[in-house]
Scaffold this motif. Structure first.
Motif, mmCIF file in Angstrom:
data_model
loop_
_atom_site.group_PDB
_atom_site.id
_atom_site.type_symbol
_atom_site.label_atom_id
_atom_site.label_comp_id
_atom_site.label_asym_id
_atom_site.label_seq_id
_atom_site.Cartn_x
_atom_site.Cartn_y
_atom_site.Cartn_z
ATOM 1 N N SER A 132 -80.300 76.283 -84.508
ATOM 2 C CA SER A 132 -79.944 76.165 -85.919
ATOM 3 C C SER A 132 -79.136 77.379 -86.355
ATOM 4 O O SER A 132 -79.155 78.423 -85.686
ATOM 5 C CB SER A 132 -81.219 76.091 -86.768
ATOM 6 N N PRO A 133 -78.426 77.270 -87.485
ATOM 7 C CA PRO A 133 -77.710 78.438 -88.006
ATOM 8 C C PRO A 133 -78.641 79.634 -88.223
ATOM 9 O O PRO A 133 -78.272 80.775 -87.950
ATOM 10 C CB PRO A 133 -77.140 77.926 -89.334
ATOM 11 N N ARG A 134 -79.843 79.365 -88.692
ATOM 12 C CA ARG A 134 -80.796 80.457 -88.936
ATOM 13 C C ARG A 134 -81.133 81.199 -87.647
ATOM 14 O O ARG A 134 -81.195 82.437 -87.627
ATOM 15 C CB ARG A 134 -82.067 79.883 -89.564
ATOM 16 N N ALA A 135 -81.347 80.451 -86.565
ATOM 17 C CA ALA A 135 -81.696 81.079 -85.289
ATOM 18 C C ALA A 135 -80.539 81.908 -84.746
ATOM 19 O O ALA A 135 -80.739 83.012 -84.221
ATOM 20 C CB ALA A 135 -82.099 80.008 -84.281
ATOM 21 N N VAL A 136 -79.318 81.388 -84.862
ATOM 22 C CA VAL A 136 -78.153 82.131 -84.376
ATOM 23 C C VAL A 136 -77.949 83.389 -85.214
ATOM 24 O O VAL A 136 -77.639 84.466 -84.689
ATOM 25 C CB VAL A 136 -76.887 81.254 -84.410
ATOM 26 N N ARG A 137 -78.144 83.255 -86.523
ATOM 27 C CA ARG A 137 -78.008 84.413 -87.411
ATOM 28 C C ARG A 137 -79.017 85.499 -87.026
ATOM 29 O O ARG A 137 -78.703 86.695 -87.037
ATOM 30 C CB ARG A 137 -78.208 83.964 -88.859
ATOM 31 N N ALA A 138 -80.227 85.074 -86.673
ATOM 32 C CA ALA A 138 -81.254 86.037 -86.257
ATOM 33 C C ALA A 138 -80.818 86.772 -84.990
ATOM 34 O O ALA A 138 -81.048 87.982 -84.843
ATOM 35 C CB ALA A 138 -82.581 85.321 -86.027
ATOM 36 N N ARG A 139 -80.184 86.046 -84.081
ATOM 37 C CA ARG A 139 -79.672 86.689 -82.861
ATOM 38 C C ARG A 139 -78.613 87.732 -83.205
ATOM 39 O O ARG A 139 -78.601 88.839 -82.652
ATOM 40 C CB ARG A 139 -79.072 85.640 -81.933
ATOM 41 N N LEU A 140 -77.716 87.375 -84.115
ATOM 42 C CA LEU A 140 -76.668 88.315 -84.512
ATOM 43 C C LEU A 140 -77.257 89.564 -85.162
ATOM 44 O O LEU A 140 -76.747 90.675 -84.986
ATOM 45 C CB LEU A 140 -75.703 87.642 -85.493
#
Length: 343
Positions: free
Chosen positions: A149-157
């Motif tokens: 999800s966008p949220r998960a990718v944002r957390a990675r960033l």
């Protein structure tokens, strides 16, 4: 009017990669094509996406399957049918012949604002990814199809700690991780020649859409992992390859040309219905729990017959015919099937 920031060197190359992801149909570059291009960019963006299972192989496979089929997407990215000239939003860093969908152009504009707020002198790929993650678009659909999800990718960033690959949250058995890494394009079969490995990386081959070919390559890897001579595997290694590819494909249905339980993976389905799984067969072979007589003929002959079927039929025949031959003839694979399968 927003100020157009110059792009950094990574961002400059992104537009060309997005055009390549679009293919030769001359269509508009959408948010999904921008996302595919990001999987090949250098730096934190590519790593964040890869950590969430989105590699060039997986993203390209999804987009390739859906490109040109608007009804395959939930969101509408186009806006004006003529699109937006990339030079209108990127200035001289854009390309005259590349036109963006409305959603893609909006994402670039939003990325400029991200860069401005961050005090960055130039527009970078991370600014664009963060902009893509904020809206409901086809890039988000690709993420969802990959199970993230966008949220998960944002957390990675943002550097938020995440479970390591193979941790408690990973549903795939550890023995199958190498097979998955190849499928996702994060590793490559070493038996292939240097030039073939280079070509496979270049075209981002989707092994899941070619189950018979995948089994052929995986057979030699299974033999190598069990300490056998990779140049002379037995049919037990073919059996392991069929099960490994089937079980991994079930976890990644968005990469298979059809449902993994149907025609393409018929061989694996047949073995699973008989009660076999990769872990059980692997334990039996590794531990020597089943006394195995020699195969009736070399493994290469079985694999070559499958390859001939591929050439003559014009498509991948799947794993069904291969498994049928292995169980019909006196093979080590058949002996394992008889010893371990449900009677």
């Amino acid at each position: 009017m927003n100020t157009i920031k110059p792009s950094d060197w990574n961002m400059v190359g992104l537009l060309g990669a997005a055009r390549g992801a679009r293919g030769d149909r001359g269509e508009l570059v959408g948010t999904e094509h921008l996302l595919v291009a990001m999987t090949a960019a250098r730096g934190a963006v590519r790593q964040a996406l890869a950590d969430e299972g989105l590699t060039r192989t997986t993203a390209a496979a999804i987009v390739r399957e859906r490109d040109g089929k608007d009804d395959a997407w939930r969101t509408v990215d186009h806006g004006d049918a003529a699109g937006v000239a990339s030079t209108d939003v990127l200035g001289e860093d854009g390309e005259e012949r590349v036109r963006l969908t409305g959603a893609a152009a909006d994402a670039v504009t939003a990325a400029m604002e991200h860069a401005e707020r961050a005090g960055a002198a130039k527009l970078g790929v991370e600014h664009l990814l963060r902009a893509l993650l904020e809206e409901d678009n086809r890039a988000g659909e690709v993420l969802a199809l990959c199970g993230t999800s966008p949220r998960a990718v944002r957390a990675r960033l943002d550097g938020t700690p995440a479970p390591p690959p193979g941790g408690a949250d990973d549903p795939l058995p550890t023995l199958l991780h190498p097979t998955r890494e190849v499928l996702l394009g994060r590793a490559h079969y070493q038996r292939a020649t240097f030039w073939r490995r280079w070509l496979l990386r270049r075209i981002a081959v989707n092994w899941a859409s070619r189950p018979a070919w995948w089994v052929r390559m995986e057979t030699y890897e299974q033999a190598h992992r069990l300490g056998a001579r990779p140049t002379a595997p037995g049919t037990e290694h073919v059996l392991l390859a069929v099960l490994a590819t089937y079980e991994v494909a079930l976890r990644y249905p968005h990469l298979t040309a059809e449902d993994a339980s149907r025609t393409g993976y018929e061989g694996g389905r047949r073995l699973a219905e008989a009660g076999l799984d990769h872990a059980t067969v692997h334990a039996a072979v590794a531990g020597g729990h089943v006394a195995l007589a020699a195969d009736a003929r070399p493994v290469a002959e079985y694999l070559d017959e499958t390859e001939r079927e591929t050439r003559e039929g014009g498509g991948d025949p799947g794993t069904g015919p291969l498994v049928e031959r292995l169980l019909r003839e006196p093979t080590r694979a058949g002996q394992l099937f008889d010893a371990l399968g449900r009677r």
